[in-house]
Design a protein around this motif. Structure first.
Motif, PDB file in Angstrom:
ATOM      1  N   ALA A   1     -13.065 -48.685 -93.100  1.00  0.00           N
ATOM      2  CA  ALA A   1     -12.987 -47.666 -94.152  1.00  0.00           C
ATOM      3  C   ALA A   1     -11.557 -47.481 -94.621  1.00  0.00           C
ATOM      4  O   ALA A   1     -11.284 -47.345 -95.817  1.00  0.00           O
ATOM      5  N   LEU A   2     -10.633 -47.469 -93.684  1.00  0.00           N
ATOM      6  CA  LEU A   2      -9.233 -47.294 -94.040  1.00  0.00           C
ATOM      7  C   LEU A   2      -8.707 -48.477 -94.833  1.00  0.00           C
ATOM      8  O   LEU A   2      -7.948 -48.324 -95.790  1.00  0.00           O
TER       9      LEU A   2
ATOM     10  N   VAL B   1      -4.565 -50.089 -87.484  1.00  0.00           N
ATOM     11  CA  VAL B   1      -5.012 -50.213 -88.866  1.00  0.00           C
ATOM     12  C   VAL B   1      -3.811 -50.277 -89.808  1.00  0.00           C
ATOM     13  O   VAL B   1      -2.940 -49.407 -89.788  1.00  0.00           O
ATOM     14  N   THR B   2      -3.765 -51.308 -90.636  1.00  0.00           N
ATOM     15  CA  THR B   2      -2.720 -51.441 -91.641  1.00  0.00           C
ATOM     16  C   THR B   2      -3.366 -51.591 -93.011  1.00  0.00           C
ATOM     17  O   THR B   2      -4.464 -52.115 -93.145  1.00  0.00           O
ATOM     18  N   ALA B   3      -2.700 -51.093 -94.039  1.00  0.00           N
ATOM     19  CA  ALA B   3      -3.159 -51.227 -95.418  1.00  0.00           C
ATOM     20  C   ALA B   3      -1.972 -50.952 -96.326  1.00  0.00           C
ATOM     21  O   ALA B   3      -1.047 -50.219 -95.951  1.00  0.00           O
ATOM     22  N   LYS B   4      -1.991 -51.507 -97.522  1.00  0.00           N
ATOM     23  CA  LYS B   4      -0.862 -51.348 -98.438  1.00  0.00           C
ATOM     24  C   LYS B   4      -0.611 -49.891 -98.781  1.00  0.00           C
ATOM     25  O   LYS B   4       0.531 -49.480 -98.984  1.00  0.00           O
ATOM     26  N   TRP B   5      -1.700 -49.096 -98.873  1.00  0.00           N
ATOM     27  CA  TRP B   5      -1.548 -47.707 -99.291  1.00  0.00           C
ATOM     28  C   TRP B   5      -1.200 -46.763 -98.149  1.00  0.00           C
ATOM     29  O   TRP B   5      -0.912 -45.587 -98.380  1.00  0.00           O
ATOM     30  N   LEU B   6      -1.222 -47.245 -96.924  1.00  0.00           N
ATOM     31  CA  LEU B   6      -0.952 -46.358 -95.790  1.00  0.00           C
ATOM     32  C   LEU B   6       0.537 -46.026 -95.688  1.00  0.00           C
ATOM     33  O   LEU B   6       1.393 -46.906 -95.742  1.00  0.00           O
TER      34      LEU B   6
ATOM     35  N   ASP C   1      -2.888 -36.910 -94.469  1.00  0.00           N
ATOM     36  CA  ASP C   1      -3.807 -36.359 -95.459  1.00  0.00           C
ATOM     37  C   ASP C   1      -5.252 -36.788 -95.228  1.00  0.00           C
ATOM     38  O   ASP C   1      -6.173 -36.035 -95.547  1.00  0.00           O
ATOM     39  N   SER C   2      -5.463 -37.996 -94.721  1.00  0.00           N
ATOM     40  CA  SER C   2      -6.834 -38.504 -94.677  1.00  0.00           C
ATOM     41  C   SER C   2      -7.347 -38.843 -93.279  1.00  0.00           C
ATOM     42  O   SER C   2      -8.042 -38.030 -92.685  1.00  0.00           O
ATOM     43  N   PRO C   3      -7.027 -40.000 -92.687  1.00  0.00           N
ATOM     44  CA  PRO C   3      -7.705 -40.350 -91.429  1.00  0.00           C
ATOM     45  C   PRO C   3      -7.422 -39.378 -90.292  1.00  0.00           C
ATOM     46  O   PRO C   3      -8.329 -39.038 -89.530  1.00  0.00           O
ATOM     47  N   LEU C   4      -6.172 -38.914 -90.189  1.00  0.00           N
ATOM     48  CA  LEU C   4      -5.858 -37.995 -89.095  1.00  0.00           C
ATOM     49  C   LEU C   4      -6.545 -36.651 -89.302  1.00  0.00           C
ATOM     50  O   LEU C   4      -7.077 -36.061 -88.353  1.00  0.00           O
TER      51      LEU C   4
ATOM     52  N   LEU D   1     -14.078 -49.436 -85.216  1.00  0.00           N
ATOM     53  CA  LEU D   1     -14.179 -50.535 -86.164  1.00  0.00           C
ATOM     54  C   LEU D   1     -14.574 -50.023 -87.545  1.00  0.00           C
ATOM     55  O   LEU D   1     -14.011 -50.438 -88.569  1.00  0.00           O
ATOM     56  N   ILE D   2     -15.537 -49.108 -87.585  1.00  0.00           N
ATOM     57  CA  ILE D   2     -15.955 -48.528 -88.866  1.00  0.00           C
ATOM     58  C   ILE D   2     -14.788 -47.805 -89.521  1.00  0.00           C
ATOM     59  O   ILE D   2     -14.551 -47.937 -90.728  1.00  0.00           O
ATOM     60  N   LEU D   3     -14.044 -47.035 -88.730  1.00  0.00           N
ATOM     61  CA  LEU D   3     -12.887 -46.326 -89.263  1.00  0.00           C
ATOM     62  C   LEU D   3     -11.872 -47.305 -89.813  1.00  0.00           C
ATOM     63  O   LEU D   3     -11.325 -47.119 -90.901  1.00  0.00           O
TER      64      LEU D   3
END
Length: 296
Positions: free
Chosen positions: A10-11, A171-176, A183-186, A5-7
């Motif tokens: 953050a994403l 997790v979905t986001a416009k910038w993903l 580059d980031s979460p993985l 959930l925290i991840l």
């Protein structure tokens, strides 16, 4: 569940500007490298970086420690025209759907692998001024990390996966997109998954993971991009361009993490090797004089 959930939160709220090969990951690679260089190399690196701020004059972008140096080349890309010429030095668009061809992708030298080799030569050249040596050291620390980020090493004409909208599991986001996920979460998951990569590696491990030429490393990054970054996300790395955002499933993520972890460890140990070589006094040289340029 709480960690997930925290991840996710953050994403969802991470700014788009954070999606260059994650600052956390670049710092991790620098940390691994400094733990595995010769003691005299570590002393030289830290001394050069302590003296770098007045030379480089970028108060907006810190550079006095290895961790700061690892992220400085991304930070200065936000300073407008001053460092805009470095934009293409962070990646190389080697087509993953054709035979590996580094020469075509890097024919003008404005790519990450060519710049790694260039920075080493600048550091070793006794006639290069201190300011240029400091900048070369900082670029070298950063670019070895960039080369080992799979989407920086190969793509399919989509700006390293930036044009492939994607979700990271739920997790979905416009910038993903595919690039930002790697580059980031993985990458952060790969670094934080036990066992810790922050250790002194054995001579056998350094020989196995740190060996090869820059071209060899380029091929490995290209293969990782094809097989893991694109292949696991799309099923067919070279199939039709997705018409809708891609879901990188939890099952795919579980398979991607070891590939990303391997690239990060390789980057740290190869950077250690490059620093040892670049700062070895026995390899310093004075270039042969060339005839003066007459113009025309």
């Amino acid at each position: 569940m709480i960690r997930r959930l925290i991840l996710a939160l953050a994403l969802l709220f991470a700014p788009a500007s954070a999606q260059a090969y994650g600052f956390f990951t670049h710092e991790a690679i620098a940390r691994i490298a400094l733990m595995n260089v010769r003691p005299e190399t570590a002393r030289m690196v830290r001394a050069m970086l302590r003296g770098a701020p007045p030379l480089l004059q970028t108060p907006e972008c810190k550079v006095a420690t290895p961790e700061q140096a690892a992220t400085w080349p991304d930070c200065v890309r936000n300073l407008g025209e001053r460092f805009s010429y470095t934009a293409s030095w962070h990646y190389q668009n080697v087509d993953i759907c054709k035979p590996f061809d580094l020469k075509t992708a890097c024919k003008d030298g404005n790519c990450v692998s060519a710049q790694i080799e260039r920075q080493v030569k600048l550091i070793q050249n006794r006639t290069v001024p201190a300011r240029e040596k400091a900048m070369a050291l900082v670029f070298l620390i950063h670019f070895v990390g960039d080369l080992h980020a799979p989407p920086h090493g190969g793509d399919r004409g989509d700006r390293g996966g930036n044009d492939v909208k994607a979700s990271y599991g739920p997790v979905t986001a416009k910038w993903l997109n595919l690039h930002s996920i790697w580059d980031s979460p993985l990458a952060e998951r790969a670094v934080t998954t036990p066992p810790s990569p922050f250790r002194v590696y054995s001579p056998e491990e350094r020989a196995a993971l740190g060996s090869g030429s820059v071209e060899d490393w380029s091929r490995q990054s290209w293969e990782a991009s094809r097989d893991a970054a694109y292949g696991l996300a799309l099923g067919d790395a070279c199939g039709p361009k997705p018409a809708r955002p891609v879901t990188v499933t939890p099952e795919a993520i579980e398979k991607m993490v070891p590939a990303q972890r391997l690239q990060i460890e390789r980057a740290g140990l190869r950077l250690a090797r490059m620093l040892d070589e670049a700062l070895d006094p026995a390899k310093a040289f004075v270039p042969e004089k060339k005839p003066p340029y007459r113009g025309g």
